[in-house]
Design a protein around this motif. Structure first.
Motif, PDB file in Angstrom:
ATOM      1  N   ILE A  62       0.752  -1.403  -0.075  1.00 57.95           N
ATOM      2  CA  ILE A  62       0.034  -0.117  -0.087  1.00 57.95           C
ATOM      3  C   ILE A  62       0.945   1.152   0.014  1.00 57.95           C
ATOM      4  O   ILE A  62       0.685   2.199  -0.729  1.00 57.95           O
ATOM      5  CB  ILE A  62      -0.843   0.082   1.317  1.00 57.95           C
ATOM      6  CG1 ILE A  62      -2.033  -1.172   0.948  1.00 57.95           C
ATOM      7  CG2 ILE A  62      -1.623   1.397   1.326  1.00 57.95           C
ATOM      8  CD1 ILE A  62      -2.763  -1.249   2.384  1.00 57.95           C
ATOM      9  N   SER A  63       1.756   1.429   0.744  1.00 52.36           N
ATOM     10  CA  SER A  63       2.815   2.294   0.813  1.00 52.36           C
ATOM     11  C   SER A  63       3.540   2.877  -0.600  1.00 52.36           C
ATOM     12  O   SER A  63       3.681   3.974  -0.584  1.00 52.36           O
ATOM     13  CB  SER A  63       3.795   2.227   1.993  1.00 52.36           C
ATOM     14  OG  SER A  63       4.789   1.340   1.431  1.00 52.36           O
ATOM     15  N   ALA A  64       3.551   1.786  -1.295  1.00 55.87           N
ATOM     16  CA  ALA A  64       4.295   2.040  -2.697  1.00 55.87           C
ATOM     17  C   ALA A  64       3.121   2.548  -3.704  1.00 55.87           C
ATOM     18  O   ALA A  64       3.530   3.046  -4.847  1.00 55.87           O
ATOM     19  CB  ALA A  64       4.804   0.667  -3.312  1.00 55.87           C
ATOM     20  N   LEU A  65       1.997   2.637  -3.295  1.00 55.72           N
ATOM     21  CA  LEU A  65       0.982   3.092  -4.334  1.00 55.72           C
ATOM     22  C   LEU A  65       1.161   4.660  -4.460  1.00 55.72           C
ATOM     23  O   LEU A  65       1.716   5.608  -3.773  1.00 55.72           O
ATOM     24  CB  LEU A  65      -0.370   3.203  -3.620  1.00 55.72           C
ATOM     25  CG  LEU A  65      -0.904   1.693  -3.529  1.00 55.72           C
ATOM     26  CD1 LEU A  65      -2.319   1.741  -2.935  1.00 55.72           C
ATOM     27  CD2 LEU A  65      -1.129   0.956  -4.895  1.00 55.72           C
ATOM     28  N   PRO A  66       1.311   5.217  -5.704  1.00 58.75           N
ATOM     29  CA  PRO A  66       1.712   6.659  -6.089  1.00 58.75           C
ATOM     30  C   PRO A  66       0.677   7.590  -5.362  1.00 58.75           C
ATOM     31  O   PRO A  66      -0.550   7.199  -5.052  1.00 58.75           O
ATOM     32  CB  PRO A  66       1.555   6.627  -7.716  1.00 58.75           C
ATOM     33  CG  PRO A  66       0.735   5.485  -8.165  1.00 58.75           C
ATOM     34  CD  PRO A  66       0.767   4.392  -6.919  1.00 58.75           C
ATOM     35  N   ALA A  67       0.841   8.928  -5.031  1.00 60.95           N
ATOM     36  CA  ALA A  67       0.020   9.753  -4.809  1.00 60.95           C
ATOM     37  C   ALA A  67      -1.153  10.047  -5.819  1.00 60.95           C
ATOM     38  O   ALA A  67      -0.985   9.763  -6.823  1.00 60.95           O
ATOM     39  CB  ALA A  67       0.889  11.044  -4.834  1.00 60.95           C
ATOM     40  N   ASP A  68      -2.495  10.330  -5.108  1.00 60.37           N
ATOM     41  CA  ASP A  68      -3.310  10.236  -6.005  1.00 60.37           C
ATOM     42  C   ASP A  68      -4.292  11.708  -5.456  1.00 60.37           C
ATOM     43  O   ASP A  68      -3.812  12.271  -4.446  1.00 60.37           O
ATOM     44  CB  ASP A  68      -4.309   9.108  -5.853  1.00 60.37           C
ATOM     45  CG  ASP A  68      -4.760   8.517  -4.489  1.00 60.37           C
ATOM     46  OD1 ASP A  68      -4.941   9.347  -3.779  1.00 60.37           O
ATOM     47  OD2 ASP A  68      -4.943   7.424  -4.352  1.00 60.37           O
ATOM     48  N   GLU A  69      -5.363  11.749  -6.119  1.00 61.59           N
ATOM     49  CA  GLU A  69      -6.217  12.992  -5.894  1.00 61.59           C
ATOM     50  C   GLU A  69      -6.629  13.066  -4.302  1.00 61.59           C
ATOM     51  O   GLU A  69      -6.502  14.001  -3.716  1.00 61.59           O
ATOM     52  CB  GLU A  69      -7.419  12.951  -6.735  1.00 61.59           C
ATOM     53  CG  GLU A  69      -8.236  14.216  -6.547  1.00 61.59           C
ATOM     54  CD  GLU A  69      -9.486  14.266  -7.392  1.00 61.59           C
ATOM     55  OE1 GLU A  69     -10.291  15.145  -7.242  1.00 61.59           O
ATOM     56  OE2 GLU A  69      -9.456  13.563  -8.523  1.00 61.59           O
ATOM     57  N   ASP A  70      -6.839  11.931  -3.742  1.00 61.67           N
ATOM     58  CA  ASP A  70      -7.382  11.739  -2.074  1.00 61.67           C
ATOM     59  C   ASP A  70      -6.139  11.834  -1.228  1.00 61.67           C
ATOM     60  O   ASP A  70      -6.313  11.987  -0.066  1.00 61.67           O
ATOM     61  CB  ASP A  70      -8.383  10.651  -2.167  1.00 61.67           C
ATOM     62  CG  ASP A  70      -9.495  10.924  -2.758  1.00 61.67           C
ATOM     63  OD1 ASP A  70      -9.991  12.012  -2.787  1.00 61.67           O
ATOM     64  OD2 ASP A  70     -10.196   9.807  -3.190  1.00 61.67           O
ATOM     65  N   HIS A  71      -5.080  11.356  -2.007  1.00 58.21           N
ATOM     66  CA  HIS A  71      -3.723  10.974  -1.061  1.00 58.21           C
ATOM     67  C   HIS A  71      -2.648  11.962  -1.597  1.00 58.21           C
ATOM     68  O   HIS A  71      -1.580  10.979  -2.327  1.00 58.21           O
ATOM     69  CB  HIS A  71      -3.464   9.550  -0.882  1.00 58.21           C
ATOM     70  CG  HIS A  71      -4.721   8.845  -0.234  1.00 58.21           C
ATOM     71  ND1 HIS A  71      -5.602   8.430  -1.167  1.00 58.21           N
ATOM     72  CD2 HIS A  71      -4.984   8.820   0.952  1.00 58.21           C
ATOM     73  CE1 HIS A  71      -6.352   7.699  -0.334  1.00 58.21           C
ATOM     74  NE2 HIS A  71      -6.231   7.949   0.895  1.00 58.21           N
ATOM     75  N   ALA A  72      -2.617  13.132  -1.652  1.00 55.74           N
ATOM     76  CA  ALA A  72      -1.809  13.996  -2.464  1.00 55.74           C
ATOM     77  C   ALA A  72      -0.236  13.567  -1.971  1.00 55.74           C
ATOM     78  O   ALA A  72       0.675  14.141  -2.796  1.00 55.74           O
ATOM     79  CB  ALA A  72      -2.030  15.573  -2.130  1.00 55.74           C
ATOM     80  N   TYR A  73       0.018  13.398  -0.670  1.00 53.47           N
ATOM     81  CA  TYR A  73       1.158  13.163  -0.003  1.00 53.47           C
ATOM     82  C   TYR A  73       1.601  11.720  -0.151  1.00 53.47           C
ATOM     83  O   TYR A  73       2.494  11.619   0.690  1.00 53.47           O
ATOM     84  CB  TYR A  73       1.274  13.842   1.332  1.00 53.47           C
ATOM     85  CG  TYR A  73       1.013  15.399   1.231  1.00 53.47           C
ATOM     86  CD1 TYR A  73       2.087  16.096   1.212  1.00 53.47           C
ATOM     87  CD2 TYR A  73      -0.063  15.828   1.557  1.00 53.47           C
ATOM     88  CE1 TYR A  73       2.185  17.608   1.027  1.00 53.47           C
ATOM     89  CE2 TYR A  73      -0.212  17.244   1.248  1.00 53.47           C
ATOM     90  CZ  TYR A  73       0.788  18.123   1.139  1.00 53.47           C
ATOM     91  OH  TYR A  73       0.634  19.408   1.351  1.00 53.47           O
ATOM     92  N   GLY A  74       0.997  10.929  -0.831  1.00 52.46           N
ATOM     93  CA  GLY A  74       1.401   9.541  -0.775  1.00 52.46           C
ATOM     94  C   GLY A  74       0.668   8.646   0.243  1.00 52.46           C
ATOM     95  O   GLY A  74      -0.290   9.231   1.192  1.00 52.46           O
ATOM     96  N   HIS A  75       1.106   7.286   0.248  1.00 48.34           N
ATOM     97  CA  HIS A  75       0.446   6.517   1.260  1.00 48.34           C
ATOM     98  C   HIS A  75       1.423   6.088   2.313  1.00 48.34           C
ATOM     99  O   HIS A  75       1.194   4.702   3.042  1.00 48.34           O
ATOM    100  CB  HIS A  75      -0.084   5.235   0.415  1.00 48.34           C
ATOM    101  CG  HIS A  75      -1.058   5.856  -0.541  1.00 48.34           C
ATOM    102  ND1 HIS A  75      -0.909   6.244  -1.892  1.00 48.34           N
ATOM    103  CD2 HIS A  75      -2.654   5.615  -0.432  1.00 48.34           C
ATOM    104  CE1 HIS A  75      -1.809   6.491  -2.410  1.00 48.34           C
ATOM    105  NE2 HIS A  75      -2.993   6.175  -1.623  1.00 48.34           N
ATOM    106  N   GLN A  76       2.507   6.579   2.534  1.00 46.29           N
ATOM    107  CA  GLN A  76       3.451   5.973   3.290  1.00 46.29           C
ATOM    108  C   GLN A  76       3.127   5.867   4.775  1.00 46.29           C
ATOM    109  O   GLN A  76       3.794   5.101   5.448  1.00 46.29           O
ATOM    110  CB  GLN A  76       4.706   6.767   3.451  1.00 46.29           C
ATOM    111  CG  GLN A  76       5.717   6.750   1.978  1.00 46.29           C
ATOM    112  CD  GLN A  76       5.014   7.615   0.997  1.00 46.29           C
ATOM    113  OE1 GLN A  76       4.074   8.200   1.105  1.00 46.29           O
ATOM    114  NE2 GLN A  76       5.435   7.091  -0.319  1.00 46.29           N
TER     115      GLN A  76
END
Length: 311
Positions: A62-76
């Motif tokens: 999950i943490s490797a997923l790229p930033a998206d509209e709802d998670h602009a700062y990533g999933h780290q």
């Protein structure tokens, strides 16, 4: 953590899962052979290891997923949830071990085939020792708190096994079966301490704890190296494998936009060279403007004539 690093990190997470499955089988056989509550506690800890390893694998993916509209700062930050879950699981294991030890203390049971049990437990501990050291080394290299926490968890299992082996060895030498649950209780306390440390670290990460003081001082040293340039509102935080730095840079008002931009580019480049996997935010301000000094705190006090939009 770059996406291209993920296949490698996933491989190590799978290694942890495999190690947990093998050690569960070995330690369960050791308990079945001896009926030692110490070895039972060891087997339960390996069961927790399996759940923790699966959780770590999910967090890495999950943490490797790229930033998206709802998670602009990533999933780290999901890695902190994984680490916190491991801390909770370790706490549960410690409580279970302690309860089992008290029950065995009240109702002692003679142990059998101690030599076989000792040999099996020692073999399982060696597996955990090798895998645990590997996970910690890789986790630190790639700034993965999930892998690092899983490695520490496995080393905790090793110390659990060492304590159990000492207890069983003393029982074999003295014939005092009461030593088995006493050692198990001591191991449970040690495991509980590890759980507290993991939970504390996870909580600090979730509330945006700053980077280590040495790194913050190194950033300030970079900023102080520029003539006619001042700075304030330096803020840092770490989210899993990613670091964030924001700072306000003040330059002479007569400078062109290009001059100010060039300074910001140089500063950001130096900070990126200093800290791996960091995102740098800079804000340019003129030295002479009084408003440039009114935003040093996180919440800026609005000016009397400043219009506000209520949420």
């Amino acid at each position: 953590m770059d996406v291209k690093e993920q296949p490698s990190l996933r491989r190590y997470a799978w290694l942890s899962i495999l190690a947990a499955l093998i050690t569960i089988a070995i330690k369960s056989l050791a308990y079945w052979s001896t009926r030692s509550v110490g070895l039972l506690s060891d087997a339960l800890e390996s069961g927790v290891n399996l759940v923790a390893a699966i959780t770590a694998l999910a967090a890495i993916i999950i943490s490797a997923l790229p930033a998206d509209e709802d998670h602009a700062y990533g999933h780290q930050k999901v890695e902190y949830l994984s680490s916190g879950a491991e801390g909770a699981l370790i706490s549960l294991a410690a409580i279970s071990i302690f309860i089992a030890a008290i029950q065995r203390l009240i109702n002692p049971l003679a142990l059998h085939r101690l030599g076989l049990g000792l040999g099996l437990a020692a073999g399982a501990s060696l597996i955990n020792l090798i895998v645990g050291w590997t996970l910690i080394r890789i986790g630190k290299r790639h700034h993965s708190i999930a892998l690092e926490a899983d490695g520490h968890h496995l080393l905790t299992d090793v110390w659990t096994s060492v304590g159990v082996l000492i207890g069983i060895g003393l029982v074999a030498l003295t014939g005092w079966s009461i030593l088995d649950p006493i050692v198990a209780m001591l191991v449970a306390i040690q495991i509980g301490w590890t759980a507290y440390q993991l939970l504390r670290r996870s909580a600090l990460g979730l509330i945006d704890t700053a980077l280590p003081p040495a790194q913050v001082e190194a950033i300030e040293e970079i900023l102080r190296g520029y003539e006619r340039v001042q700075f304030h509102a330096l803020r840092t935080r770490q989210a899993g494998s990613r670091c964030f730095v924001s700072v306000h840079i003040q330059v002479p008002g007569e400078w062109s936009v290009q001059q100010g931009h060039d300074i910001l580019e140089q500063i950001e480049s130096q900070v990126r060279a200093l800290i791996s996997n960091v995102t740098v935010f800079t804000h340019l301000e003129p030295l002479e403007d009084p408003l440039s000094w009114s935003d040093q705190e996180l919440d800026r006090v609005p000016e009397p004539d400043e219009k506000r939009i209520d949420n």
